[in-house]
Design a protein around this motif. Structure first.
Motif, PDB file in Angstrom:
ATOM      1  N   MET A  52      28.107 -14.216 -27.964  1.00 56.86           N
ATOM      2  CA  MET A  52      27.756 -12.769 -28.493  1.00 56.86           C
ATOM      3  C   MET A  52      29.005 -12.508 -29.738  1.00 56.86           C
ATOM      4  SD  MET A  52      27.030 -10.602 -25.184  1.00 56.86           S
ATOM      5  CE  MET A  52      26.600  -8.857 -26.130  1.00 56.86           C
ATOM      6  N   LEU A  53      30.348 -12.696 -29.381  1.00 56.54           N
ATOM      7  CA  LEU A  53      31.356 -12.259 -30.477  1.00 56.54           C
ATOM      8  C   LEU A  53      31.199 -13.590 -31.457  1.00 56.54           C
ATOM      9  CD1 LEU A  53      34.562 -11.893 -27.723  1.00 56.54           C
ATOM     10  CD2 LEU A  53      33.003 -10.362 -29.076  1.00 56.54           C
ATOM     11  N   GLN A  54      30.909 -14.668 -31.227  1.00 55.24           N
ATOM     12  CA  GLN A  54      30.838 -15.958 -32.323  1.00 55.24           C
ATOM     13  C   GLN A  54      29.720 -15.319 -33.184  1.00 55.24           C
ATOM     14  OE1 GLN A  54      32.311 -19.947 -30.576  1.00 55.24           O
ATOM     15  NE2 GLN A  54      30.037 -19.321 -30.293  1.00 55.24           N
ATOM     16  N   ARG A  55      28.566 -14.619 -32.873  1.00 55.96           N
ATOM     17  CA  ARG A  55      27.475 -14.210 -33.747  1.00 55.96           C
ATOM     18  C   ARG A  55      28.123 -13.011 -34.572  1.00 55.96           C
ATOM     19  NH1 ARG A  55      24.184 -14.435 -30.001  1.00 55.96           N
ATOM     20  NH2 ARG A  55      23.769 -12.147 -29.476  1.00 55.96           N
ATOM     21  N   LYS A  56      28.560 -12.206 -33.815  1.00 67.05           N
ATOM     22  CA  LYS A  56      29.140 -10.932 -34.740  1.00 67.05           C
ATOM     23  C   LYS A  56      30.297 -11.420 -35.791  1.00 67.05           C
ATOM     24  CE  LYS A  56      28.127  -7.625 -31.134  1.00 67.05           C
ATOM     25  NZ  LYS A  56      28.823  -6.385 -30.326  1.00 67.05           N
ATOM     26  N   LEU A  57      31.161 -12.207 -35.174  1.00 68.58           N
ATOM     27  CA  LEU A  57      32.097 -12.715 -36.326  1.00 68.58           C
ATOM     28  C   LEU A  57      31.562 -13.853 -37.236  1.00 68.58           C
ATOM     29  CD1 LEU A  57      35.046 -13.282 -33.551  1.00 68.58           C
ATOM     30  CD2 LEU A  57      34.981 -11.680 -35.369  1.00 68.58           C
ATOM     31  N   ASN A  58      30.452 -14.571 -37.084  1.00 70.37           N
ATOM     32  CA  ASN A  58      30.245 -15.546 -37.708  1.00 70.37           C
ATOM     33  C   ASN A  58      31.323 -16.617 -37.826  1.00 70.37           C
ATOM     34  OD1 ASN A  58      28.401 -17.329 -39.449  1.00 70.37           O
ATOM     35  ND2 ASN A  58      29.179 -16.413 -41.311  1.00 70.37           N
ATOM     36  N   ALA A  59      31.775 -17.025 -36.661  1.00 68.73           N
ATOM     37  CA  ALA A  59      33.000 -17.732 -36.591  1.00 68.73           C
ATOM     38  C   ALA A  59      32.755 -18.452 -35.343  1.00 68.73           C
ATOM     39  CB  ALA A  59      34.303 -17.134 -36.716  1.00 68.73           C
ATOM     40  N   ASP A  60      33.566 -19.555 -35.232  1.00 68.21           N
ATOM     41  CA  ASP A  60      33.673 -20.687 -33.703  1.00 68.21           C
ATOM     42  C   ASP A  60      34.877 -19.969 -33.315  1.00 68.21           C
ATOM     43  OD1 ASP A  60      31.331 -21.747 -34.235  1.00 68.21           O
ATOM     44  OD2 ASP A  60      32.483 -23.406 -35.543  1.00 68.21           O
ATOM     45  N   ILE A  61      34.680 -19.518 -31.971  1.00 68.79           N
ATOM     46  CA  ILE A  61      35.809 -19.327 -31.129  1.00 68.79           C
ATOM     47  C   ILE A  61      36.537 -20.425 -30.272  1.00 68.79           C
ATOM     48  CG2 ILE A  61      36.556 -17.873 -29.142  1.00 68.79           C
ATOM     49  CD1 ILE A  61      34.806 -15.566 -30.040  1.00 68.79           C
ATOM     50  N   THR A  62      37.438 -20.932 -30.717  1.00 71.87           N
ATOM     51  CA  THR A  62      38.095 -22.276 -30.172  1.00 71.87           C
ATOM     52  C   THR A  62      38.928 -21.909 -28.810  1.00 71.87           C
ATOM     53  OG1 THR A  62      40.167 -21.904 -31.537  1.00 71.87           O
ATOM     54  CG2 THR A  62      38.184 -23.166 -32.543  1.00 71.87           C
ATOM     55  N   GLN A  63      39.294 -20.701 -28.726  1.00 71.56           N
ATOM     56  CA  GLN A  63      40.286 -20.695 -27.384  1.00 71.56           C
ATOM     57  C   GLN A  63      40.040 -18.954 -27.222  1.00 71.56           C
ATOM     58  OE1 GLN A  63      44.029 -22.181 -27.893  1.00 71.56           O
ATOM     59  NE2 GLN A  63      44.657 -20.821 -29.410  1.00 71.56           N
ATOM     60  N   LEU A  64      40.684 -18.596 -26.284  1.00 69.43           N
ATOM     61  CA  LEU A  64      40.729 -17.175 -25.823  1.00 69.43           C
ATOM     62  C   LEU A  64      41.935 -16.878 -24.896  1.00 69.43           C
ATOM     63  CD1 LEU A  64      39.035 -17.104 -23.132  1.00 69.43           C
ATOM     64  CD2 LEU A  64      37.111 -16.629 -24.579  1.00 69.43           C
ATOM     65  N   TYR A  65      42.280 -15.742 -24.673  1.00 72.78           N
ATOM     66  CA  TYR A  65      43.230 -15.037 -23.771  1.00 72.78           C
ATOM     67  C   TYR A  65      42.226 -14.425 -22.724  1.00 72.78           C
ATOM     68  CZ  TYR A  65      46.931 -15.769 -27.133  1.00 72.78           C
ATOM     69  OH  TYR A  65      47.886 -16.389 -28.003  1.00 72.78           O
ATOM     70  N   PHE A  66      42.801 -14.384 -21.479  1.00 68.99           N
ATOM     71  CA  PHE A  66      42.202 -13.588 -20.339  1.00 68.99           C
ATOM     72  C   PHE A  66      43.352 -12.832 -19.597  1.00 68.99           C
ATOM     73  CE2 PHE A  66      42.942 -17.326 -17.430  1.00 68.99           C
ATOM     74  CZ  PHE A  66      43.083 -16.600 -16.385  1.00 68.99           C
ATOM     75  N   GLY A  67      42.829 -11.867 -18.976  1.00 66.06           N
ATOM     76  CA  GLY A  67      43.652 -11.062 -18.236  1.00 66.06           C
ATOM     77  C   GLY A  67      43.503 -11.014 -16.825  1.00 66.06           C
ATOM     78  N   CYS A  68      44.498 -11.139 -15.910  1.00 61.37           N
ATOM     79  CA  CYS A  68      44.625 -11.296 -14.545  1.00 61.37           C
ATOM     80  C   CYS A  68      44.960  -9.672 -14.037  1.00 61.37           C
ATOM     81  CB  CYS A  68      45.786 -11.975 -13.964  1.00 61.37           C
ATOM     82  SG  CYS A  68      45.970 -13.715 -14.640  1.00 61.37           S
ATOM     83  N   ALA A  69      43.991  -9.534 -13.184  1.00 62.54           N
ATOM     84  CA  ALA A  69      43.831  -8.112 -12.555  1.00 62.54           C
ATOM     85  C   ALA A  69      43.112  -8.115 -11.349  1.00 62.54           C
ATOM     86  CB  ALA A  69      43.316  -7.235 -13.516  1.00 62.54           C
ATOM     87  N   GLY A  70      42.919  -6.932 -10.701  1.00 67.73           N
ATOM     88  CA  GLY A  70      41.961  -6.934  -9.455  1.00 67.73           C
ATOM     89  C   GLY A  70      42.776  -6.768  -8.266  1.00 67.73           C
ATOM     90  N   SER A 165      33.262 -24.029 -20.129  1.00 62.50           N
ATOM     91  CA  SER A 165      33.903 -24.953 -21.320  1.00 62.50           C
ATOM     92  C   SER A 165      34.662 -24.347 -22.244  1.00 62.50           C
ATOM     93  CB  SER A 165      32.617 -25.817 -21.576  1.00 62.50           C
ATOM     94  OG  SER A 165      32.069 -26.413 -20.728  1.00 62.50           O
ATOM     95  N   ILE A 166      35.417 -23.181 -22.094  1.00 62.20           N
ATOM     96  CA  ILE A 166      36.243 -22.434 -22.763  1.00 62.20           C
ATOM     97  C   ILE A 166      37.623 -22.586 -22.676  1.00 62.20           C
ATOM     98  CG2 ILE A 166      36.733 -20.239 -23.670  1.00 62.20           C
ATOM     99  CD1 ILE A 166      33.920 -19.095 -22.994  1.00 62.20           C
ATOM    100  N   ARG A 167      38.353 -23.017 -23.768  1.00 63.01           N
ATOM    101  CA  ARG A 167      39.664 -23.262 -23.616  1.00 63.01           C
ATOM    102  C   ARG A 167      40.643 -22.037 -23.543  1.00 63.01           C
ATOM    103  NH1 ARG A 167      44.078 -23.883 -27.256  1.00 63.01           N
ATOM    104  NH2 ARG A 167      45.749 -25.533 -26.729  1.00 63.01           N
ATOM    105  N   ILE A 168      41.547 -21.824 -22.663  1.00 61.86           N
ATOM    106  CA  ILE A 168      42.369 -20.981 -22.692  1.00 61.86           C
ATOM    107  C   ILE A 168      43.585 -20.902 -23.465  1.00 61.86           C
ATOM    108  CG2 ILE A 168      43.493 -19.425 -20.834  1.00 61.86           C
ATOM    109  CD1 ILE A 168      41.664 -20.336 -18.625  1.00 61.86           C
ATOM    110  N   ALA A 169      43.935 -19.844 -24.154  1.00 57.94           N
ATOM    111  CA  ALA A 169      45.295 -20.021 -24.840  1.00 57.94           C
ATOM    112  C   ALA A 169      46.197 -19.864 -23.893  1.00 57.94           C
ATOM    113  CB  ALA A 169      45.238 -19.136 -26.071  1.00 57.94           C
ATOM    114  N   ASP A 170      46.101 -18.695 -23.025  1.00 59.44           N
ATOM    115  CA  ASP A 170      46.960 -18.092 -22.121  1.00 59.44           C
ATOM    116  C   ASP A 170      46.316 -17.168 -21.079  1.00 59.44           C
ATOM    117  OD1 ASP A 170      49.213 -18.252 -20.669  1.00 59.44           O
ATOM    118  OD2 ASP A 170      50.751 -17.365 -22.010  1.00 59.44           O
ATOM    119  N   SER A 171      46.866 -16.761 -20.143  1.00 57.19           N
ATOM    120  CA  SER A 171      46.699 -15.892 -19.336  1.00 57.19           C
ATOM    121  C   SER A 171      47.751 -14.722 -19.186  1.00 57.19           C
ATOM    122  CB  SER A 171      46.277 -16.289 -17.929  1.00 57.19           C
ATOM    123  OG  SER A 171      47.288 -16.930 -17.225  1.00 57.19           O
ATOM    124  N   MET A 172      47.481 -13.517 -19.156  1.00 60.60           N
ATOM    125  CA  MET A 172      48.442 -12.538 -18.908  1.00 60.60           C
ATOM    126  C   MET A 172      48.059 -11.569 -17.959  1.00 60.60           C
ATOM    127  SD  MET A 172      47.965 -11.082 -22.902  1.00 60.60           S
ATOM    128  CE  MET A 172      48.226 -12.336 -24.395  1.00 60.60           C
TER     129      MET A 172
END
Length: 464
Positions: A52-70, A165-172
């Motif tokens: 959904m984000l790639q479609r809105k951005l018209n870009a390829d997302i190569t990696q992302l950050y995720f948050g540790c919580a819960g 199959s998504i690369r993680i830049a880092d977790s926070m």
């Protein structure tokens, strides 16, 4: 617990964080109490958010950050001591040695994520200081707050991205990043509590002398209020949620005779208010217990700061003032902070406190995660004459009798191919330079996720 969400933003030259895209999906069936319940469905949800984000951005997302919580996320205090010779001063090497020992200090069935804060006492003095380097003493005590969670819960989060199959830049650690975003330096220094009131959890973060002193996640939240209304009034989820949002803690200010229309029947609002108030009182009592457990209840001179979707419960400010009569001020933080631009046309509400954790992760990211696609700029539409202008048309055929348009198209395609090849070479060169810079500038600074993976491996080796 109620939804899984993602966003993309860029940092402009003036330092403003501009949110470019946002996407979310309901997650209550596969995320419970902020932790992964169904690995496959969580991975599917993450992949869908990326799409959904790639479609809105018209870009390829190569990696992302995720948050540790819960659930299970917490701080564990670790106390270490050192004895020095008379007249010796505390060195930076000694402090680093204690910090390294703290990072490796084992805690049963818990996985360390990071060391959130540290304070030291010299010669058994009551006053603590954050930087003892240069102080002459014979005894040094360091108290460190390690942020930890259960290994299984962290592994499920990490595996969700691997399955997608998504690369993680880092977790926070989400509560830490949220504190950086919405708390003022004065609030942290004077001592305050940050409450993230969510659907199935309330995260309690306590600050003292500018540092995190305590962190706990309570497995209660606004969704429990909705379920109480469903069971006691025989309502659907949507009906119960609507009553909760519209009337909230009605019993604190409403009339006993008023009713609300639900389907083909009338429901007494006094009863609705009593049900909501009973569960909310339980949640606030649990928050008060955790604040007392922190040892900082009587020194929260910076007050209590409340955010999250549950903070929208009507008359919650009144209920909290009653529960925490000795603590002030009580500040509700729902608005996007200054320094952030978020286009309100992105089909989401940005004034209800539910996007602040996501913004905190975006604000802390420092690696590029997108590759934008080449825009189509060759427009073949024939111009329309205006004001008597005469346009000279191009030849239809070449001297050899072939189609002139086909010849022009062929030349343009060759030019595009040359441009693309040059861009690919330039991109490869920049990536190579970037890798070399990273290797040169950060030879010994693994990311939070890399450190946690190493500890996770060591943890299970010790178990086996």
């Amino acid at each position: 617990s109620s939804k899984i969400s993602g966003a993309a933003a860029r940092r402009n030259e003036d330092g403003v964080l501009e949110v470019l895209a946002y996407a979310s999906l309901p997650s209550s069936s596969f995320i419970h109490y902020g932790a992964v319940h169904n690995l496959d469905r969580t991975a599917e949800g993450i992949a869908k958010i990326q799409e959904m984000l790639q479609r809105k951005l018209n870009a390829d997302i190569t990696q992302l950050y995720f948050g540790c919580a819960g659930r299970s996320l917490r701080t564990v205090p670790v106390t270490l001591e050192r004895t020095l010779e008379d007249g010796d001063v505390v060195s930076s090497d000694l402090v680093d040695e204690m910090l390294s020992e703290c990072e490796e200090y084992p805690v049963d069935n818990m996985l360390p994520l990071c060391v959130a804060s540290q304070e030291f006492r010299t010669d058994h003095k009551a006053a603590a200081e954050q930087d003892p380097v240069g102080v002459s003493c014979s005894h040094l005590e360091g108290v460190f707050q390690k942020v930890m969670m259960r290994p299984k819960m962290w592994k499920l989060m990490d595996d969700s991205f691997s399955h997608a199959s998504i690369r993680i830049a880092d977790s926070m650690v989400t509560p830490l990043e949220l504190g950086k975003l919405i708390l003022t330096d004065e609030e942290r220094q004077r001592g305050c509590a940050l409450l993230d009131y969510g659907a199935e959890t309330v995260t309690v973060s306590v600050y003292r002398s500018g540092q995190l002193a305590y962190l706990r996640v309570i497995p209660l939240g606004g969704e429990m209020i909705t379920r109480d209304l469903m069971s006691q009034l025989q309502l659907s989820h949507d009906e119960a949620e609507s009553l909760k949002v519209i009337y909230g803690l009605f019993g604190l200010s409403g009339s006993a005779e008023e009713t609300a229309s639900v389907g083909d029947r009338r429901v007494p609002l006094k009863l609705v208010g009593e049900i909501v108030e009973a569960r909310n009182d339980e949640i606030l009592a649990n928050i008060a217990h955790q604040l007392k457990q922190s040892g900082c209840y009587d020194t929260l001179f910076g007050g209590i700061i409340v955010t999250g979707g549950g903070s929208n419960l009507k008359k919650l400010d009144v209920a909290m003032s009653n529960q925490f009569a000795g603590i002030s001020p009580i500040r509700f933080c729902k608005m996007v902070p200054s320094g952030v631009e978020w286009d309100e046309t992105q089909d989401c509400t940005i004034t209800d406190g539910t996007k602040l954790s996501l913004l905190a992760l975006l604000a802390s990211g420092d690696e590029n995660c997108c590759e934008f696609k080449e825009e189509l700029v060759d427009m073949m539409a024939e111009p329309v004459p205006e004001n008597g202008q005469v346009f000279v048309t191009q030849d239809l055929f070449t001297d050899s009798g072939d189609s002139a348009q086909e010849e022009r198209d062929r030349k343009k395609e060759e030019e595009r191919a040359v441009r693309r090849a040059a861009e690919e070479q330039e991109k490869a060169r920049r990536m190579q330079e970037g890798k070399a810079a990273i290797e040169t500038d950060k030879p010994n600074t693994p990311s939070i996720r890399q450190r946690v993976l190493a500890r996770f491996t060591k943890f299970f080796e010790e178990v086996q």
